[in-house]
Design a protein around this motif. Structure first.
Motif, PDB file in Angstrom:
ATOM      1  N   ASN A  20      17.927 -22.584  -5.922  1.00 16.77           N
ATOM      2  CA  ASN A  20      17.300 -22.159  -7.178  1.00 16.77           C
ATOM      3  C   ASN A  20      15.791 -22.347  -7.188  1.00 16.77           C
ATOM      4  O   ASN A  20      15.148 -22.111  -8.225  1.00 16.77           O
ATOM      5  N   PHE A  23      13.487 -19.511  -8.553  1.00 18.04           N
ATOM      6  CA  PHE A  23      13.630 -19.287  -9.985  1.00 18.04           C
ATOM      7  C   PHE A  23      12.985 -20.409 -10.789  1.00 18.04           C
ATOM      8  O   PHE A  23      12.404 -20.174 -11.849  1.00 18.04           O
ATOM      9  N   THR A  24      13.061 -21.627 -10.264  1.00 14.99           N
ATOM     10  CA  THR A  24      12.405 -22.756 -10.933  1.00 14.99           C
ATOM     11  C   THR A  24      10.891 -22.632 -10.845  1.00 14.99           C
ATOM     12  O   THR A  24      10.182 -22.925 -11.811  1.00 14.99           O
ATOM     13  N   SER A  26       9.236 -19.840 -10.663  1.00 14.44           N
ATOM     14  CA  SER A  26       8.858 -18.770 -11.593  1.00 14.44           C
ATOM     15  C   SER A  26       8.760 -19.301 -13.013  1.00 14.44           C
ATOM     16  O   SER A  26       7.817 -18.995 -13.754  1.00 14.44           O
ATOM     17  N   LEU A  27       9.744 -20.105 -13.397  1.00 12.50           N
ATOM     18  CA  LEU A  27       9.736 -20.674 -14.745  1.00 12.50           C
ATOM     19  C   LEU A  27       8.569 -21.643 -14.929  1.00 12.50           C
ATOM     20  O   LEU A  27       7.931 -21.669 -15.990  1.00 12.50           O
ATOM     21  N   SER A  98      13.870 -15.572 -13.402  1.00 11.98           N
ATOM     22  CA  SER A  98      14.428 -16.929 -13.415  1.00 11.98           C
ATOM     23  C   SER A  98      15.820 -16.952 -14.038  1.00 11.98           C
ATOM     24  O   SER A  98      16.765 -17.518 -13.456  1.00 11.98           O
ATOM     25  N   TYR A 102      19.334 -17.957 -12.155  1.00  9.96           N
ATOM     26  CA  TYR A 102      20.140 -19.093 -12.606  1.00  9.96           C
ATOM     27  C   TYR A 102      21.561 -18.661 -12.958  1.00  9.96           C
ATOM     28  O   TYR A 102      22.541 -19.346 -12.616  1.00  9.96           O
TER      29      TYR A 102
END
Length: 223
Positions: A20, A23-24, A26-27, A98, A102
């Motif tokens: 992940n 995606f983390t 990006s967040l 993200s 997830y």
């Protein structure tokens, strides 16, 4: 209480796994942009307006006539690039990426108790991200006006009247103003008085006289 703490720890572990990580990140980048925008507003500047002033107002292609649309322009329109401020569009992309990533790994964990490899989740996330901000972007675009649309270039705002919305503008220290073009669309621009010793406080109406870079010289507008 212990169950809540355990759930939070599990969620953090899930977000920080290698699968992940994109995606983390990006967040996290969205949160950084939010902090930078908040700080910039405190000093009378806006990343949203600055990026829209920097970005081209339209996309042209050699040999494309006025009634023709290039493939790149079609893609940009499909992705709602012509409907949203650039920074807001970018934030929507990152958030969609993200969330989609997830969800993919959460469903994989629920079904097989294993996380999907990035070689699988990244294409899935990119595909659904494109679909997501195509429709979410169109929805947001109806609510939030885009700075500089309908093929109106930034220079076409010459002579437009606007209102200072943030801070107090003085010569050499511009502030943000909201301006409407001939189509009644709103644009965020940076303005400063044309003459030294003049101040534009919040709520002052001004007329745009001349642009240097991203900053407009303006005069007080008395209707």
């Amino acid at each position: 209480m212990d169950a809540v703490i355990h759930m939070e720890a599990t969620m953090v572990d899930f977000m920080l796994t290698q699968a992940n990580l994109p995606f983390t990140l990006s967040l996290a980048f969205v949160l950084i942009l939010g902090v930078l925008e908040a700080l910039s507003l405190c000093i009378g500047y806006s990343l949203v307006g600055a990026l829209d002033d920097w970005a081209p107002s339209d996309i042209d292609s050699n040999g494309v006539g006025p009634h023709e649309v290039s493939g790149l322009t079609e893609i940009a329109a499909w992705l709602c690039l012509d409907r949203l401020p650039l920074l807001i569009w970018f934030v929507l992309v990152l958030i969609s990426f993200s969330i989609t990533g997830y969800i993919s790994n959460y469903l994989s964990m629920a079904i097989s108790n294993e996380l999907l490899p990035q070689s699988v989740t990244l294409p899935i996330a990119l595909f659904f991200t494109a679909l997501s901000y195509r429709y979410v972007g169109a929805l947001v675009g109806r609510i939030l006006p885009k700075n500089g649309s309908c093929a109106v270039s930034i220079d076409a705002l010459l002579g437009s009247v606007g209102t200072v919305t943030i801070g107090c503008a003085i010569k050499g220290d511009p502030s943000e103003a909201l301006v409407k073009d001939q189509y009644q669309q709103q644009h965020c621009v940076l303005v400063e008085p044309e003459l030294a010793g003049v101040e534009f406080s919040r709520g002052t109406r001004v007329v745009l006289l001349r642009r240097e870079g991203t900053v407009w010289s303006a005069a007080r507008f008395d209707s």
